[in-house]
Design an enzyme around this catalytic site. Structure first.
Site, PDB file in Angstrom:
ATOM      1  N   ARG A   1       0.562  -1.334   0.062  1.00 44.46           N
ATOM      2  CA  ARG A   1       0.056   0.014  -0.017  1.00 44.46           C
ATOM      3  C   ARG A   1       0.992   1.348   0.261  1.00 44.46           C
ATOM      4  O   ARG A   1       0.296   2.340  -0.447  1.00 44.46           O
ATOM      5  CB  ARG A   1      -0.772   0.043   1.145  1.00 44.46           C
ATOM      6  CG  ARG A   1      -2.105  -0.876   0.898  1.00 44.46           C
ATOM      7  CD  ARG A   1      -3.202  -0.695   2.109  1.00 44.46           C
ATOM      8  NE  ARG A   1      -4.347  -1.454   1.702  1.00 44.46           N
ATOM      9  CZ  ARG A   1      -5.204  -1.777   2.449  1.00 44.46           C
ATOM     10  NH1 ARG A   1      -5.095  -1.735   3.663  1.00 44.46           N
ATOM     11  NH2 ARG A   1      -6.325  -2.543   2.178  1.00 44.46           N
ATOM     12  N   LYS A  36     -12.581 -10.757   8.794  1.00 42.30           N
ATOM     13  CA  LYS A  36     -13.802  -9.755   8.581  1.00 42.30           C
ATOM     14  C   LYS A  36     -14.882 -10.527   8.189  1.00 42.30           C
ATOM     15  O   LYS A  36     -15.367 -10.274   7.349  1.00 42.30           O
ATOM     16  CB  LYS A  36     -13.183  -8.824   7.853  1.00 42.30           C
ATOM     17  CG  LYS A  36     -12.567  -7.573   8.531  1.00 42.30           C
ATOM     18  CD  LYS A  36     -12.520  -6.310   7.586  1.00 42.30           C
ATOM     19  CE  LYS A  36     -11.128  -5.739   7.771  1.00 42.30           C
ATOM     20  NZ  LYS A  36     -10.473  -5.133   6.328  1.00 42.30           N
ATOM     21  N   GLY A  47      -5.521  -5.938   2.743  1.00 42.15           N
ATOM     22  CA  GLY A  47      -4.370  -5.522   3.432  1.00 42.15           C
ATOM     23  C   GLY A  47      -3.810  -6.926   3.773  1.00 42.15           C
ATOM     24  O   GLY A  47      -2.596  -6.982   3.228  1.00 42.15           O
ATOM     25  N   GLY A 101     -12.159  -5.023   0.745  1.00 43.87           N
ATOM     26  CA  GLY A 101     -13.632  -4.752   0.795  1.00 43.87           C
ATOM     27  C   GLY A 101     -14.115  -4.095  -0.408  1.00 43.87           C
ATOM     28  O   GLY A 101     -15.205  -4.330  -1.111  1.00 43.87           O
TER      29      GLY A 101
HETATM   30  P1  ADP Z   1      -7.906  -8.758   4.218  1.00 43.92           P
HETATM   31  O1  ADP Z   1      -7.173  -7.801   5.072  1.00 43.92           O
HETATM   32  O2  ADP Z   1      -7.071  -9.284   3.177  1.00 43.92           O
HETATM   33  O3  ADP Z   1      -9.342  -8.100   3.688  1.00 43.92           O
HETATM   34  P2  ADP Z   1      -9.033  -9.937   6.681  1.00 43.92           P
HETATM   35  O4  ADP Z   1      -8.663  -8.605   7.202  1.00 43.92           O
HETATM   36  O5  ADP Z   1     -10.748 -10.123   6.602  1.00 43.92           O
HETATM   37  O6  ADP Z   1      -8.331  -9.904   5.211  1.00 43.92           O
HETATM   38  O7  ADP Z   1      -8.696 -11.147   7.231  1.00 43.92           O
HETATM   39  C1  ADP Z   1      -7.345 -11.546   7.391  1.00 43.92           C
HETATM   40  C2  ADP Z   1      -6.923 -12.276   8.697  1.00 43.92           C
HETATM   41  O8  ADP Z   1      -7.691 -13.532   8.636  1.00 43.92           O
HETATM   42  C3  ADP Z   1      -5.596 -12.747   8.903  1.00 43.92           C
HETATM   43  O9  ADP Z   1      -4.831 -12.024   9.733  1.00 43.92           O
HETATM   44  C4  ADP Z   1      -5.576 -14.139   9.126  1.00 43.92           C
HETATM   45  O10 ADP Z   1      -4.832 -14.558  10.284  1.00 43.92           O
HETATM   46  C5  ADP Z   1      -6.999 -14.307   9.594  1.00 43.92           C
HETATM   47  N1  ADP Z   1      -7.570 -15.705   9.255  1.00 43.92           N
HETATM   48  C6  ADP Z   1      -7.594 -16.347   8.428  1.00 43.92           C
HETATM   49  N2  ADP Z   1      -8.154 -17.652   8.393  1.00 43.92           N
HETATM   50  C7  ADP Z   1      -8.530 -17.761   9.911  1.00 43.92           C
HETATM   51  C8  ADP Z   1      -8.795 -18.763  10.757  1.00 43.92           C
HETATM   52  N3  ADP Z   1      -9.364 -19.889  10.310  1.00 43.92           N
HETATM   53  N4  ADP Z   1      -9.111 -18.274  12.181  1.00 43.92           N
HETATM   54  C9  ADP Z   1      -8.879 -17.115  12.450  1.00 43.92           C
HETATM   55  N5  ADP Z   1      -8.293 -16.220  11.910  1.00 43.92           N
HETATM   56  C10 ADP Z   1      -8.080 -16.317  10.306  1.00 43.92           C
HETATM   57 MG    MG Z   2      -7.524  -6.870   6.909  1.00 45.22          MG
END
Ligand code: ADP
Ligand code: MG
Length: 399
Positions: free
Chosen positions: A36, A197, A351, A374
């Site tokens: 980013r 999320k 992110g 998102g």
């Molecule tokens: P992004 O930032 O790519 O949009 P999110 O913020 O939704 O993604 O999620 C990222 C987080 O999800 C990571 O920090 C990862 O550790 C967590 N994650 C992935 N799978 C699991 C799981 N099974 N249990 C808990 N956390 C998880």
């Molecule tokens: Mg995230």
């Protein structure tokens, strides 16, 4: 899309407020992934070359309207200066007399970063007075945060009422790339949606079903679907308030003949054991799912080999804690190979997703990487993003 053109504007000595997304994942005081930050280089370079005075505003984490030193943007200064090769000064508040004063002292080509917008509760409320207070700091406003443009927040939306407003170079690039890729994607189109999320992402899956042929789920989102199917998930992350929504989505997917692919095995922790693989048919109560297992990796690979386009948001497991990065890495490598062989057009964003792809050493092998998670899913849904709409409404004025 009829957006005003920043490149047509004389920026010499202008105080330009630039909304950026510096919400980068951190580990031990350092940016875990700098995508980013580096993606802003063309914007920062351009504004400096044009002799603007650059005022950067951003959020960081979720301080929920309160000052929280752990979420100060100040900690990012070393990473910004290193990535951009420029000095960046800092203002302890994003509005008010102190911010006004240091901005008055900025010279042409100087860059200042102001403190976390979300230390003020008004930011997320799209408050007009707060937006006005921000606007008084500059002569014009640039939104270069595509990844925050799905939020109608004061620094994204309301501020455009008070200043001539333009999309930044990164924003323009993202809009162009995503339009090209997603307005008429090659089918079958697969979406991989995972991560933690849960509520926001699960909500938008409904609309996503209109666009995709295949939905591959993992992380907290898949766990919520598994739970709603009465499949035991032990102590794993899920969202109890979304069980009904998950059922509704399954029904819509069935009617639309969209296939939802869920994990069939998992690796995780179980009692005193830290790394155990188990099928998802009969998980013990004390098991915590932290990644997909090898059977799921094979299943996801097979499904992906049938797709022509893939959009991916959300790591498949807790990739920050090896070996629970294995599932994400295996799938990232598969997508990278299929892309390299010309069989797949691949877009990923978010992110933590970008950090996970960097960790998998695959970030250069995708067709396109978006800084947004998102926002890019909402774009794919066909939603109009408030941050972009606000720029279209505001016709450029001479300044
Ligand atoms: P992004 O930032 O790519 O949009 P999110 O913020 O939704 O993604 O999620 C990222 C987080 O999800 C990571 O920090 C990862 O550790 C967590 N994650 C992935 N799978 C699991 C799981 N099974 N249990 C808990 N956390 C998880
Ligand atoms: Mg995230």
């Amino acid at each position: 899309m009829n957006l005003p053109d920043l490149l047509q504007i004389n920026l010499k000595n202008k105080k330009v407020i630039v909304r950026v997304d510096l919400n980068v994942p951190m580990k031990d005081g350092e940016a875990l992934d700098t995508s980013r930050i580096t993606s802003l280089i063309p914007t920062i370079d351009y504004l400096c070359e044009q002799g603007a005075r650059i005022i950067l505003i951003s959020h960081f984490g979720r301080p929920e309207g309160k000052i929280n030193p752990e979420m100060s943007l100040k900690q990012l200064l070393p990473s910004l200066e290193k990535c951009w090769g420029r000095d960046v000064s800092f203002g302890d508040d994003c509005i008010g007399p102190q911010a006004q004063k240091i901005i008055q002292n900025l010279k042409s080509g100087d860059v200042i970063l102001l403190e976390n917008l979300r230390f003020h509760p008004e930011e997320e409320k799209n408050d007009s007075q707060f937006a006005q207070a921000l606007a008084t700091l500059g002569d014009l406003y640039v939104n270069d945060g595509f990844s925050v443009s799905h939020r109608a927040h004061a620094s994204v939306d309301a501020i455009t009422q008070y200043l001539p407003s333009y999309p930044g170079l990164l924003m323009t690039k993202e809009i162009k790339a995503l339009s090209q890729a997603l307005n008429a994607p090659q089918k079958p189109l697969a979406a991989i949606v995972a991560g933690s999320k849960i509520s926001t992402k699960l909500d938008l899956l409904k609309n996503l079903l209109e666009k995709v042929d295949l939905l591959i789920l993992s992380g907290g989102i898949a766990n919520t679907f598994l739970k709603s199917r009465n499949i035991a998930i032990g102590t794993s992350l899920y969202e109890p308030a979304m069980l009904e929504t998950a059922k509704e989505i399954e029904k819509i997917a069935h009617d639309k003949q969209v296939e939802i692919i869920l994990p069939i095995d998992a690796t995780g922790s179980h009692e005193t054991q830290n790394f155990v693989t188990m099928p998802l048919s009969n998980l013990p109560d004390s098991f915590k799912i932290l990644d997909i297992g090898p059977e799921t990796v094979s299943l996801f690979k097979t499904k992906l080999s049938q797709a022509r386009t893939v959009v991916w948001n959300g790591p498949l497991g807790v990739f920050e804690v090896p070996p629970f990065d294995q599932g994400t890495t295996a799938i990232a490598q598969t997508v990278a190979e299929l892309t390299h062989d010309g069989k797949l057009f691949s877009i990923a964003g978010g992110g933590e997703t970008l950090a996970a792809l960097t960790n998998a050493k695959c970030s250069k092998k995708f067709s396109y990487l978006s800084t947004a998670g998102g926002a890019f899913l909402e774009w794919l849904e066909g939603k109009k993003l408030p941050g972009i709409m606000a720029l279209i409404k505001n016709k450029p004025q001479t300044c």
